[in-house]
Design a protein around this motif. Structure first.
Motif, PDB file in Angstrom:
ATOM      1  N   LEU A 153      -8.866   3.980  -4.522  1.00  0.00           N
ATOM      2  CA  LEU A 153      -7.531   4.516  -4.304  1.00  0.00           C
ATOM      3  C   LEU A 153      -7.487   5.954  -4.804  1.00  0.00           C
ATOM      4  O   LEU A 153      -7.703   6.231  -5.989  1.00  0.00           O
ATOM      5  CB  LEU A 153      -6.473   3.686  -5.043  1.00  0.00           C
ATOM      6  CG  LEU A 153      -5.042   4.246  -5.032  1.00  0.00           C
ATOM      7  CD1 LEU A 153      -4.524   4.376  -3.590  1.00  0.00           C
ATOM      8  CD2 LEU A 153      -4.119   3.363  -5.875  1.00  0.00           C
TER       9      LEU A 153
ATOM     10  N   TRP B 183      -6.033   4.980   0.558  1.00  0.00           N
ATOM     11  CA  TRP B 183      -6.717   3.720   0.313  1.00  0.00           C
ATOM     12  C   TRP B 183      -8.015   3.658   1.128  1.00  0.00           C
ATOM     13  O   TRP B 183      -8.031   3.996   2.313  1.00  0.00           O
ATOM     14  CB  TRP B 183      -5.823   2.542   0.719  1.00  0.00           C
ATOM     15  CG  TRP B 183      -4.580   2.369  -0.120  1.00  0.00           C
ATOM     16  CD1 TRP B 183      -3.386   2.946   0.076  1.00  0.00           C
ATOM     17  CD2 TRP B 183      -4.460   1.540  -1.276  1.00  0.00           C
ATOM     18  NE1 TRP B 183      -2.483   2.552  -0.875  1.00  0.00           N
ATOM     19  CE2 TRP B 183      -3.118   1.675  -1.738  1.00  0.00           C
ATOM     20  CE3 TRP B 183      -5.341   0.697  -1.966  1.00  0.00           C
ATOM     21  CZ2 TRP B 183      -2.651   1.003  -2.844  1.00  0.00           C
ATOM     22  CZ3 TRP B 183      -4.860   0.025  -3.072  1.00  0.00           C
ATOM     23  CH2 TRP B 183      -3.543   0.185  -3.512  1.00  0.00           C
TER      24      TRP B 183
ATOM     25  N   PHE C 107       0.812  -1.212   0.000  1.00  0.00           N
ATOM     26  CA  PHE C 107       0.000   0.000   0.000  1.00  0.00           C
ATOM     27  C   PHE C 107       0.853   1.273   0.000  1.00  0.00           C
ATOM     28  O   PHE C 107       0.325   2.376  -0.031  1.00  0.00           O
ATOM     29  CB  PHE C 107      -0.909   0.020   1.233  1.00  0.00           C
ATOM     30  CG  PHE C 107      -1.849  -1.158   1.294  1.00  0.00           C
ATOM     31  CD1 PHE C 107      -2.375  -1.709   0.129  1.00  0.00           C
ATOM     32  CD2 PHE C 107      -2.208  -1.722   2.518  1.00  0.00           C
ATOM     33  CE1 PHE C 107      -3.230  -2.788   0.195  1.00  0.00           C
ATOM     34  CE2 PHE C 107      -3.072  -2.809   2.579  1.00  0.00           C
ATOM     35  CZ  PHE C 107      -3.586  -3.359   1.408  1.00  0.00           C
ATOM     36  N   THR C 108       2.189   1.114   0.060  1.00  0.00           N
ATOM     37  CA  THR C 108       3.102   2.254   0.149  1.00  0.00           C
ATOM     38  C   THR C 108       3.955   2.420  -1.103  1.00  0.00           C
ATOM     39  O   THR C 108       4.343   3.526  -1.451  1.00  0.00           O
ATOM     40  CB  THR C 108       4.027   2.069   1.376  1.00  0.00           C
ATOM     41  OG1 THR C 108       3.241   1.832   2.539  1.00  0.00           O
ATOM     42  CG2 THR C 108       4.905   3.283   1.595  1.00  0.00           C
TER      43      THR C 108
ATOM     44  N   TYR D 193      -6.030   3.358   4.695  1.00  0.00           N
ATOM     45  CA  TYR D 193      -4.564   3.400   4.792  1.00  0.00           C
ATOM     46  C   TYR D 193      -4.134   4.634   4.015  1.00  0.00           C
ATOM     47  O   TYR D 193      -4.498   4.820   2.848  1.00  0.00           O
ATOM     48  CB  TYR D 193      -3.934   2.146   4.166  1.00  0.00           C
ATOM     49  CG  TYR D 193      -2.421   2.075   4.268  1.00  0.00           C
ATOM     50  CD1 TYR D 193      -1.810   1.435   5.336  1.00  0.00           C
ATOM     51  CD2 TYR D 193      -1.606   2.617   3.267  1.00  0.00           C
ATOM     52  CE1 TYR D 193      -0.428   1.345   5.424  1.00  0.00           C
ATOM     53  CE2 TYR D 193      -0.225   2.529   3.344  1.00  0.00           C
ATOM     54  CZ  TYR D 193       0.365   1.888   4.425  1.00  0.00           C
ATOM     55  OH  TYR D 193       1.741   1.794   4.508  1.00  0.00           O
TER      56      TYR D 193
ATOM     57  N   THR E  25     -12.137  -1.778  -3.362  1.00  0.00           N
ATOM     58  CA  THR E  25     -11.086  -0.838  -3.015  1.00  0.00           C
ATOM     59  C   THR E  25     -11.278   0.449  -3.806  1.00  0.00           C
ATOM     60  O   THR E  25     -11.614   0.423  -4.999  1.00  0.00           O
ATOM     61  CB  THR E  25      -9.696  -1.423  -3.352  1.00  0.00           C
ATOM     62  OG1 THR E  25      -9.516  -2.638  -2.634  1.00  0.00           O
ATOM     63  CG2 THR E  25      -8.601  -0.443  -2.962  1.00  0.00           C
TER      64      THR E  25
END
Length: 936
Positions: free
Chosen positions: A880, A900, A831-832, A913, A878
Motif C-alpha cells: 500500500l 494498492w 480500499f477507499t 486499485y 499486499t
C-alpha cells in the motif's frame, strides 16, 4: 368513721354526721329534763278489760289538788373545742396542747368524770379527770398529746358527750449546706456562703444561723469562738435562701460548725448543722515541684539533678520575700539547696530551679517555701514531698548513633549514601581507649558480604565526646546498616529505602492521570491515560495466589489462549495462578469459548452480551481485589483460523487486564486496552507494559494514593547513571496517523471528493463521486455513502447483523448483499476509506517506511509504502502506497492518495486499485434517505 384520703392542699371535709348525731341526742336529753321540771307527765288512764261488764260510776266527791314536787336535772356535759398549740420535742414528734371547755349542763354537780381522747381511730385513753363540776359550770382543760407531722383526727369524750376534730400538724424542716468555697479578706475576715432549705410545709420564720469554730486537732489555730452568723427572716416551704456569713476567724486551721434554728415549729433537726475543715491564711502559699531531671554525672558517679519549684500565693496579700528550698528528707548524705524569691502577689506565682548532687537510685526530697512574716502562717501546702530517681549509670557507657542520607540511586539498584556516625561516652568516668568502630550490613535478616568495614576517625579526645564521622558508601537499596563498637555497643539500625527506579516521566504522567469520574458503560469505560479512574491503587494481594476456574464447556482453543495469557501476565503483574476444579474455590471465574448468550446466566451485566468479552473485579477489601470474573465469548463470524486466534488473543488479553489490573479502557489508540475496536492488537504495547510494571511493583501497595506512589519513584533522569529513553524514537508518521484518526472520531463524520480506478490489463475501470462516512461506533464508521452520477450506495453496519447494502435503482432504494451492491460500481469501501488507511498506518507501518514533510506552516504530508498490510482473501500479499496531506494543528485531512498492489492468486484478478481524495470536509452529517432510515 374513716376519713377520705385527701391530697396535701385539699380541704379536709368536716365529719358532720357523727357530730350531728351526738349533739342531737344530747339536745333531746336536755329537752326532756326541762319538761319534767315544768309539768309532770299526765298519769295514763287504765283501760277496762274487754270482757268485763261496766258498773255505774258514782259521782266523785270534790277534793283539793296537791302541788307536784320538782326533781333536779342530773349532771350532763357539753364539750367546746378551743384550738391547739404546737411545740417540737424530739425527732419527728410534735407536742400538741388541745384547749377544751367542758360544761355541766345539768343542775346536779358531776362527780369524778374522765375526759377521754382517741387519736386517729385508736382506743380512747383517759386524758384528764374532773373531780367535781357543779351544774352550769365550765372546766377549762388543756389536753397534751404527741403527734407526728401530718393530718390527724382527734375524738374527745366526757360522759355521753362526744367531739371530733381534724387537726393538721404542719412543721418547717430546715436543711443546711455550707458551700465549700470561702474567701479571706484583709483583716482575716472569712466569708462563707450557706444555703438553707425549708423542706417542710410550714413557713420557717426567724431562721438563725450560728457558727462555731475550734482549732483542729494538732492544728495551730488559736482557741475558737462562736458567733451569730446570720438571720433569715422567712423561708417559704420548698424554698431555699443563701446567707452570706462574715466571720472574724483568725489565721489557723479549724473545724467549723454551722447550726440553723427557726422560731417556727420544726420536727426534724438532724440536718440543721453543717461542718467543714477550714484553713484561714492571710498569705496562702502552695509549693509544687514542676520538674526534676538528671542533667549529668560527676566523676564520683553521683548525679546532677535539677529541681524546678513553683510557688503560688493563693492568699489575699503579698507574700513578702520568700525562702524556697529543697532538702533530702533523710539527710544521709546531707543535701539541700535554697534561694530567695521576691514577693509574690495574690493570685500570682514565681519559680526557681535548684541544683542538687544526689546518689544514683531513689532519694526522697522535701521542697518548701516560707517567710518570717506576721501575716504568714506555715501551712500544709507550703511543703511537698517528691521522690527523685537518678538512673543507674556505669563508669563507661558507649553510645553509637547512625544516620543515613541517600545521595542517589543507580540503575542496578545500588544507592550512594552518606553515613553519619556519632560516638560518645555516657558514663561518668572518661574512656581511655575505646575500641574501633565498624559498619555492619544486613539484608533479609542475614549479613551481606562485601559490605561494611572499619569506621575510622572516631576518637574520644576527652574520654567523653561526642565525636562524629561520615563515610560515603555504595550499598544495595533495602540494606540495613548499623555501627558496632567491639563488644561494647551496637547502634541503631537504618535502612536504605527501596524505590522504584528509572520511571520515565511521560509514563508517570500517564499513570497518574486519574479523571474525576467513574468509568461506565455509557462512557465506554474510558479511564485516564493509563486506563485507571480510582484515586487509589486497587490490586490483587501479590502474596496470595489467584485461583482460576474456567467453565469446562468452553472451546479448547480459548482455554489454551487463556492459559498462555495468564502465563505471560504472571511475571509482569507479579501474580501466581493456580487452576482449581470448582467455582467455589476460585477467586477468578473464567467463561471463555462459551456462547455469547450465556452472558446473563454467567452473572454478567446485560451490556456484556453485545461485546466480544467482559471482565472486571467484583470483590474488594481495603484496596485489595479479592475476586473477579472474565468472559471471552465464542466467535462464530471469523472463519480464518489465524485471524480467529489473533482475535481470541486480543480479547483474552484485553479482558484479563480488566480483571487482574482493574484497568479500564485507555484513550491511546495503539494500546491493547484502547476503547476503539478498530485496532484489535493481540499483544501489549510498550506503553501498556510500562504502565503495568509500575502498577505491579511490590512497593506499590493496595490502597495507596497517587502522591504516596510518587514518593516511591526515582525518575530515569534522576538516577546517578541516567537511563536513556528506552522507548524507540517516536515515529512521526504513526503519531500523525493516530492524531488524524482521533480527529476523525472527534468530528464524527467526513466527506471527500474521490476519483479512482482499477488500472492495468483488462481491469481498467474508473469511478468518481463523493465518499462520506459517519456514525462512528468503537472506532469504525457505521454508515458509508458513495454517490456519483451512475450509482448511489449506502452501507450500514449494525451490531449483531453486520453490513447491509442499499442501492438506488429505477427510482427506488433496494437492499442487498455487499456483492450485489458493488455490482453497480467499481468503488470499494475498504480500499477507499480514510479510516482503513489510517489504521493500516498505525498498525502495520514499519520504521523507515513512511516520511513526514512540512509543506507549509499549516500543512504536513505523510508519504510512503507499507508492505505488511494483511491481504484480502483472493491475494497472497499486499503493498500500500499512501500520500496524506493534513492540517498541522487540527490534523484534519484535506487530500489523500492510496495505491494498492495485490499479489493475486488468479491471473484474471485485478491486481491494482488507486484512489485520489480531495476537498476533505469534517462534521458534515451523513443523512439516510427516509426509505433506508425507516427500517433502522
Amino acid at each position: 368513721m374513716e376519713q377520705p384520703d385527701v391530697g396535701e392542699n385539699a380541704a379536709v371535709p368536716p365529719i358532720r354526721p357523727f357530730i350531728h348525731t351526738t349533739l342531737t341526742a344530747f339536745a333531746c336529753a336536755v329537752a326532756v329534763l326541762a319538761l319534767a321540771a315544768c309539768a309532770p307527765a299526765p298519769t295514763p288512764t287504765p283501760t277496762a278489760s274487754p270482757t268485763a261488764t261496766p258498773s255505774p260510776t258514782p259521782s266523785p266527791t270534790p277534793t283539793a289538788t296537791p302541788t307536784p314536787t320538782q326533781t333536779p336535772v342530773p349532771a350532763a356535759y357539753a364539750i367546746e373545742y378551743g384550738g391547739a398549740s404546737f411545740t417540737s420535742e424530739g425527732e419527728g414528734i410534735v407536742d400538741v396542747v388541745f384547749s377544751l371547755n367542758v360544761t355541766n349542763v345539768g343542775e346536779t354537780a358531776g362527780e369524778s368524770v374522765d375526759v377521754h381522747a382517741a387519736i386517729d381511730g385508736g382506743a380512747p385513753e383517759a386524758a384528764h379527770r374532773i373531780e367535781r363540776l357543779p351544774g352550769s359550770e365550765t372546766a377549762e382543760l388543756a389536753i397534751e398529746r404527741s403527734l407526728s407531722p401530718g393530718e390527724h383526727q382527734v375524738a374527745f369524750a366526757v360522759g355521753e358527750a362526744r367531739h371530733v376534730e381534724n387537726v393538721s400538724v404542719r412543721v418547717a424542716d430546715l436543711s443546711l449546706e455550707l458551700l465549700p468555697d470561702y474567701s479571706v479578706s484583709e483583716g482575716s475576715v472569712t466569708v462563707f456562703e450557706a444555703v438553707v432549705t425549708n423542706n417542710g410545709d410550714l413557713v420557717a420564720e426567724d431562721v438563725t444561723l450560728t457558727a462555731e469554730w475550734t482549732p483542729r486537732t494538732g492544728g495551730d489555730g488559736i482557741p475558737g469562738g462562736d458567733e451569730l452568723a446570720a438571720v433569715v427572716q422567712r423561708i417559704e416551704p420548698g424554698a431555699s435562701e443563701t446567707a452570706s456569713l462574715s466571720l472574724p476567724i483568725p489565721s489557723g486551721a479549724y473545724d467549723l460548725t454551722l447550726d440553723a434554728v427557726t422560731a417556727s415549729v420544726e420536727a426534724w433537726t438532724h440536718d440543721n448543722a453543717a461542718a467543714a475543715s477550714i484553713q484561714v491564711e492571710y498569705v496562702d502559699l502552695v509549693t509544687t515541684v514542676a520538674r526534676t531531671s538528671t542533667t549529668g554525672y560527676r566523676h564520683d558517679g553521683s548525679g546532677i539533678v535539677e529541681v524546678s519549684l513553683r510557688v503560688s500565693n493563693q492568699g489575699v496579700a503579698p507574700s513578702g520575700t520568700l525562702m524556697v528550698g529543697v532538702r533530702c528528707t533523710r539527710d544521709t548524705p546531707p543535701c539541700g539547696a535554697d534561694t530567695t524569691l521576691a514577693s509574690v502577689p495574690p493570685g500570682d506565682s514565681a519559680g526557681s530551679t535548684l541544683t542538687l548532687t544526689l546518689p544514683q537510685g531513689a532519694t526522697d526530697l522535701t521542697a518548701y517555701a516560707g517567710a518570717d512574716d506576721d501575716g504568714y502562717r506555715f501551712g500544709e501546702r507550703n511543703v511537698v514531698a517528691r521522690r527523685v530517681t537518678v538512673p543507674e549509670k556505669p563508669e563507661v557507657e558507649f553510645v553509637l548513633d547512625v544516620l543515613v542520607d541517600v545521595l542517589g540511586y543507580r540503575q542496578d539498584g545500588t544507592a550512594a549514601v552518606e553515613l553519619s556516625v556519632a560516638l560518645q561516652n555516657d558514663g561518668y568516668s572518661p574512656a581511655e581507649d575505646p575500641p574501633v568502630a565498624s559498619l555492619e550490613c544486613r539484608m533479609n535478616g542475614g549479613p551481606l558480604s562485601g559490605c561494611g568495614g572499619q569506621l575510622d576517625g572516631l576518637v574520644l579526645a576527652d574520654g567523653f565526646g561526642p565525636v562524629e564521622g561520615t563515610a560515603r558508601l555504595e550499598v544495595p537499596m533495602g540494606v540495613e546498616l548499623r555501627a558496632v563498637l567491639g563488644d561494647h555497643a551496637i547502634s541503631n539500625s537504618v535502612t536504605v529505602p527501596e524505590r522504584i527506579l528509572g520511571v520515565q516521566r511521560d509514563i508517570w504522567e500517564c499513570f497518574s492521570e486519574r479523571p474525576l469520574r467513574e468509568a461506565t458503560y455509557e462512557n465506554d469505560f474510558l479511564g485516564g491515560c493509563g486506563g485507571w479512574t480510582s484515586a487509589t491503587v486497587t490490586k490483587w494481594d501479590q502474596d496470595e495466589t489467584v485461583r482460576v476456574w474456567v467453565h469446562p464447556s468452553g472451546d479448547e482453543l480459548y482455554i489454551q489462549v487463556l492459559k498462555e495469557t495468564l502465563d505471560q501476565l504472571s511475571a509482569l503483574l507479579n501474580l501466581d495462578f493456580e487452576w482449581v476444579d470448582t467455582v467455589e474455590e476460585a477467586t477468578l471465574r473464567a467463561f471463555v469459548g462459551v456462547p455469547q448468550s450465556w452472558s446473563g446466566r454467567a452473572g454478567f451485566p446485560t451490556y456484556c452480551g453485545d461485546a466480544a468479552g467482559c471482565a472486571g473485579p467484583d470483590g474488594f477489601e481495603d484496596g485489595r481485589i479479592t475476586s473477579a470474573a472474565l468472559s471471552v465469548w465464542l466467535n462464530t463470524r471469523i472463519r480464518s483460523r489465524e485471524q480467529l486466534r489473533d482475535e481470541i488473543e486480543h480479547v483474552t488479553l484485553h479482558e484479563a487486564l480488566h480483571a487482574l489490573a482493574d484497568m479500564h479502557h485507555r484513550p491511546v489508540t495503539s494500546s491493547v486496552m484502547a476503547v476503539n475496536a478498530a485496532l484489535r492488537l493481540p499483544s501489549l504495547s510498550a506503553s501498556d507494559e510500562a504502565m503495568l510494571r509500575l502498577y505491579a511493583d511490590p512497593l506499590v501497595l493496595p490502597g495507596m494514593t497517587i502522591p504516596q506512589v510518587q514518593r516511591l519513584i526515582v525518575f530515569a533522569d534522576e538516577l546517578i547513571d541516567p537511563i536513556p529513553d528506552q522507548a524507540p524514537p517516536e515515529d512521526d508518521a504513526v503519531r500523525l496517523a493516530e492524531r488524524a484518526y482521533a480527529a476523525l472520531l472527534e468530528a464524527g463524520s467526513a466527506r471527500f471528493r474521490i476519483r479512482g480506478r482499477w488500472p492495468g490489463g483488462g481491469c481498467d475501470h474508473i469511478f468518481s463521486g463523493f465518499h462520506e462516512i459517519g456514525g462512528f461506533v468503537r472506532g469504525y464508521p457505521s454508515v458509508v455513502h458513495f454517490d456519483n452520477n451512475s450509482a448511489d450506495i449506502f452501507l450500514i453496519n449494525q451490531p449483531g447483523t453486520g453490513w447491509t447494502g442499499w442501492r438506488h435503482i429505477v427510482g427506488e432504494w433496494r437492499s442487498g448483499s455487499l456483492g450485489q451492491v458493488y455490482d453497480i460500481t467499481y468503488w470499494r469501501q475498504g480500499f477507499t476509506d480514510p479510516v482503513e488507511m489510517l489504521l493500516n498506518v498505525i498498525t502495520h507501518a514499519r520504521p523507515g517506511e513512511l516520511t513526514v514533510a512540512q509543506q507549509s506552516e499549516r500543512t504536513v504530508t505523510l508519504n510512503g509504502t507499507l508492505e505488511g498490510v494483511p491481504p484480502p482473501a483472493w491475494a497472497n500479499g499486499t503493498t500500500l502506497g499512501i500520500s496524506i496531506t493534513l492540517d498541522a494543528e487540527t490534523y484534519r485531512i484535506s487530500d489523500y492518495e492510496m495505491r494498492w498492489r495485490f499479489d493475486v492468486r488468479s491471473s484474471g484478478s485485478c491486481s491494482r486499485y488507486e484512489v485520489d481524495a480531495t476537498e476533505g470536509q469534517y462534521g458534515v452529517p451523513v443523512s439516510l434517505p427516509a426509505a433506508i432510515a425507516a427500517p433502522f
